[in-house]
Design an enzyme around this catalytic site. Sequence first.
Site, PDB file in Angstrom:
ATOM      1  N   TYR A   1       0.811  -1.295  -0.071  1.00 14.68           N
ATOM      2  CA  TYR A   1      -0.008   0.140   0.104  1.00 14.68           C
ATOM      3  C   TYR A   1       0.936   1.326  -0.076  1.00 14.68           C
ATOM      4  CZ  TYR A   1       1.029   1.154   4.892  1.00 14.68           C
ATOM      5  OH  TYR A   1       1.706   1.324   5.955  1.00 14.68           O
TER       6      TYR A   1
ATOM      7  N   LYS B   1       6.380  -1.933   1.970  1.00 15.23           N
ATOM      8  CA  LYS B   1       5.194  -1.214   2.551  1.00 15.23           C
ATOM      9  C   LYS B   1       4.209  -2.380   2.477  1.00 15.23           C
ATOM     10  CE  LYS B   1       3.096   3.485   3.227  1.00 15.23           C
ATOM     11  NZ  LYS B   1       3.766   3.749   4.519  1.00 15.23           N
TER      12      LYS B   1
ATOM     13  N   GLU C   1      12.950   2.893  13.683  1.00 15.12           N
ATOM     14  CA  GLU C   1      11.901   3.858  13.339  1.00 15.12           C
ATOM     15  C   GLU C   1      10.895   3.676  14.282  1.00 15.12           C
ATOM     16  OE1 GLU C   1      10.399   2.748   9.293  1.00 15.12           O
ATOM     17  OE2 GLU C   1      10.069   0.683   9.925  1.00 15.12           O
TER      18      GLU C   1
ATOM     19  N   LEU D   1      11.349   1.430   6.534  1.00 16.97           N
ATOM     20  CA  LEU D   1      10.880   1.969   5.514  1.00 16.97           C
ATOM     21  C   LEU D   1      11.553   3.238   4.948  1.00 16.97           C
ATOM     22  CD1 LEU D   1       8.477   1.305   3.287  1.00 16.97           C
ATOM     23  CD2 LEU D   1       7.033   2.936   4.539  1.00 16.97           C
TER      24      LEU D   1
END
Length: 284
Positions: free
Chosen positions: A33, A144, A176, A200
């Site tokens: 996505y 993702k 992250e 990511l």
Amino acid sequence: MENLAYYDGRIGTVDEVQVPFNDRSHFFGDGVYEATMGANGVPFLVDEHLDRFYSSARALDIHIPLEKPQLKELLIELLAKVDGDTHFVYWQVTRGAAMRDHVYGDDMDGKLWVLIRPQALGSFRKPVSLVVAEDKRFEYGNIKTLNLLPAVIYSQLAHRAGAAECVLHRDGVVTECAHSNISILRDGVLYSHPNDEHILRGIAKTHLIQACYRLGISVIERAFTLDDLYDADEAIVTSSSKFCLPVGQIEGVAVGGRAPELLSDLQDEVIAEFRAHTGSTVLD
């Protein structure tokens, strides 16, 4: 429209559009996505989001049913149908619909989904609180994927603590957040985790780095520790909907606040880019 849902060519509200039972997203989270904000009918940084979308799909051998220019045109067309000034624009592709089986056919056509709803951007100036958790996610952090159960768990952990995000670490090395990137300012330098398999490649993070270059701020893409985070002059959370969010507390401990002018310059720069791209003046 008050909101819009799109599935495999069908358009309606989120209550009207139905998804086949056998779509592989239901059984396996088998898809990827992207999401961005839209303003004045313009999806922000849509070309970069599309590049990452197609890259994620290739990594998982998923066929997207539209070419990149066609999908961009579709997103702009759908965005124009929804009421409001600023919007959350989300799209995903699943491997397709077939009887449940871990093995999939090589000729499967992907199923494209789009969700668009009005969403205010709000202010990015107020510092937020974070919590910390060990990063126990799988080793595809750079894709993702729809497999977001770890992000759900960590986000809920933050919510129950009254925090905006959860900082993840591996043996004390910050990776992250649950659904954001995190960087730090220290002695006039921006430090950010390199784009490897553990994080990511955040588009907002990339544009924060580009803003640093334009402002003459040095950038070092190198992993930093929790100790570095607590001792930073400023800590910054970046995402597609929160471009440059300052951190005020982590686990109840005050952090940052030692380079307010530099932070403000960065915020002004990323806000200016959003305004230039979309023509919107909603951000302060």
